[in-house]
Scaffold this active site. Sequence first.
Site, PDB file in Angstrom:
ATOM      1  N   SER A   1       0.811  -1.220   0.000  1.00  0.00           N
ATOM      2  CA  SER A   1       0.000   0.000   0.000  1.00  0.00           C
ATOM      3  C   SER A   1       0.845   1.270   0.000  1.00  0.00           C
ATOM      4  O   SER A   1       1.606   1.514  -0.928  1.00  0.00           O
ATOM      5  CB  SER A   1      -0.971  -0.040   1.186  1.00  0.00           C
ATOM      6  OG  SER A   1      -1.881   1.015   1.143  1.00  0.00           O
TER       7      SER A   1
ATOM      8  N   ASP B   1      -3.142   6.352  -2.939  1.00  0.00           N
ATOM      9  CA  ASP B   1      -1.965   5.730  -2.344  1.00  0.00           C
ATOM     10  C   ASP B   1      -1.422   4.689  -3.321  1.00  0.00           C
ATOM     11  O   ASP B   1      -1.934   4.535  -4.430  1.00  0.00           O
ATOM     12  CB  ASP B   1      -2.288   5.125  -0.979  1.00  0.00           C
ATOM     13  CG  ASP B   1      -3.207   3.917  -1.070  1.00  0.00           C
ATOM     14  OD1 ASP B   1      -3.930   3.803  -2.076  1.00  0.00           O
ATOM     15  OD2 ASP B   1      -3.217   3.096  -0.132  1.00  0.00           O
TER      16      ASP B   1
ATOM     17  N   ASP C   1      -6.229   2.125  -2.911  1.00  0.00           N
ATOM     18  CA  ASP C   1      -7.422   1.894  -2.088  1.00  0.00           C
ATOM     19  C   ASP C   1      -7.711   3.078  -1.172  1.00  0.00           C
ATOM     20  O   ASP C   1      -8.619   3.015  -0.349  1.00  0.00           O
ATOM     21  CB  ASP C   1      -7.322   0.590  -1.292  1.00  0.00           C
ATOM     22  CG  ASP C   1      -6.210   0.586  -0.249  1.00  0.00           C
ATOM     23  OD1 ASP C   1      -5.460   1.576  -0.166  1.00  0.00           O
ATOM     24  OD2 ASP C   1      -6.082  -0.425   0.480  1.00  0.00           O
TER      25      ASP C   1
ATOM     26  N   PRO D   1      -0.441   2.032  18.219  1.00  0.00           N
ATOM     27  CA  PRO D   1       0.687   1.387  17.535  1.00  0.00           C
ATOM     28  C   PRO D   1       0.313   1.065  16.093  1.00  0.00           C
ATOM     29  O   PRO D   1      -0.823   0.687  15.800  1.00  0.00           O
ATOM     30  CB  PRO D   1       0.915   0.114  18.347  1.00  0.00           C
ATOM     31  CG  PRO D   1      -0.404  -0.171  18.987  1.00  0.00           C
ATOM     32  CD  PRO D   1      -1.056   1.161  19.233  1.00  0.00           C
TER      33      PRO D   1
END
Length: 603
Positions: A109, A325, A329, A556
Amino acid sequence: MHSWRRLLYGTFLIAAPVLSSAPSAATSTSAFNITMSGTAEKKLAWALAAEAKGKTDYSRKHEKAIEYGTAGFRSKAVDLDHVLYRIGILAALRSRVKGATIGVMITASHNPVADNGVKIVDPSGEMLEILWETIATNLANVKDDELSATIIQIVDQEKIDLDKPASVYFGRDTRPSSPHLSNAAVEGSTLFNASVKDFGIVTTPMLHYFVAAYNSNNEYGIPTAEGYFSKLTSAFRAFREEVISERGPDCGDYTPIIVADMANGVGGPAMEQMAKHLKDLLTFEFFNVGEGELNHESGADYVKVRQTLPKRVRIKSKDRCVSFDGDADRIVYYYQDQSVKFRLLDGDRIASLVAGYIKNLLDIMGMELNIGVVQTAYANGASTKYIKEVLQIPVACVHTGVKHLHHKAQEFDIGIYFEANGHGTVLFSKKAKVLIKALREDKSCYNSSVYRLAGGKRSAARKMLTFIDMVNETTGDAIADLLIVETILHARAWSVETWENCYTDLPNRQLKVTVKDRNIIKVIDPQCHIGEPEGLQEDFDRLIGLFADGRAFVRPSGTEDVVRVYAEANTQANADKLAVHIAKLVHQKAGGIGDPPTWVIQQ
């Protein structure tokens, strides 16, 4: 050779190498517990062959564990050979469990070009179910000489019939590492006798579409690239024609010109192909279509986080711009106002635009359906307030991660979800589709004294059904979402400025803190309150209370050892200060690497 392996190879002519190393205790136990039927022999033969090939060609070269997260597996590409090979095997097994074609997409991605990853697409185009995420994680992390035992365990626990056919679709992004990793996965699936179709370079949403379309017996669409483009662009064209037939060609403040940053990813060639279908309706000026490094100083993530123009993109004041990106997506919109100030319209803005227009169509149809918007803690507070109080649409907040938004959206008749980063789509229940289709087909209005009103309802129903065809319900899709936004802006005769003026975002800032182990941070609820390290949330709360309209949280990353920081406040300066203070606390109490952040780089 051990006796149980000699029994197998002596009974059947199976091309499997002699393994000189002794099996582990787990392997020996699993093997000796097998009842030697024909199915068991096939299971053992395939598992041993998989282990042998894994040791020879796709051995695990490091001890670092990898976890199947929201985005599948992601890591440095050089560390993924064994993972991709094993995922190919798992996809073939998953296909037999579901009795349908499964997808495997090789992509990382928006990550840097040195990274790569893989994810499995389930039969309806959705993400892999959570139970199998655990199975995938276990399979990816076992030692090479435990692979056969682990495969046998999966087959036994999931009661997989290896005599059933298997089918796996493959796609990949434009990273230099993707062809090799794709080959590894294909070999894994082929070894387990799966029928394989490799689509080559495609966007992630396209592969989701192919899987869903094939498994629907073409009801959802034709599972080819041309079928994908044809479905979306035909719906876009039909909707525009419906609008023009009602009000004429005048489109007010809307202009059909778009400046598009493709992040040097797979979206570039896909969008250039799509643009050919709509060259009479939309004009594109493309940048970063492959001449530079993937995702470097470009793309939706860069624009969203930095809140600045991508590099190498040249625009004029008020030009309507988009960034995809790397795997197409995600999408964000932006422009520069007359004072050359950067203005971002992110996933929150897209969600509010889509929700408002769908609600308008429902009001015209007089149809009461359960509509809702799903957000995460990353949603700007102003957007949530606008959707709830102005649009009068319920908002649900879920944990960060597309799978959580998608599942929650399925609880509504019409569920709209967009992460702030621009990843999202719209889901329509079967009930909604049936009711809307029935209204479109209702001809009772022809003999009615309220013909015009009833005709308006049918027109709204036609638009809604066409809108549904324009949506990629399987996953967030930058191409489909672009067409949706352009459709709504044209229908409302809005400029990008009119769209932005629906509400005023609270200024915000996002930062990243590199840490030794991201798992030190434990998030305990959808609002991203922190349970561990102990006392960190209380420190956050004290800081947040010092800023007007302050809100901040951390979480995180699901793919790398960084902790993401989000902060918003009444001014940009205050949002920046709050973000830096929160980041410094994370660095101090969660094992930060390098120097602590001290200020926000102004673009």
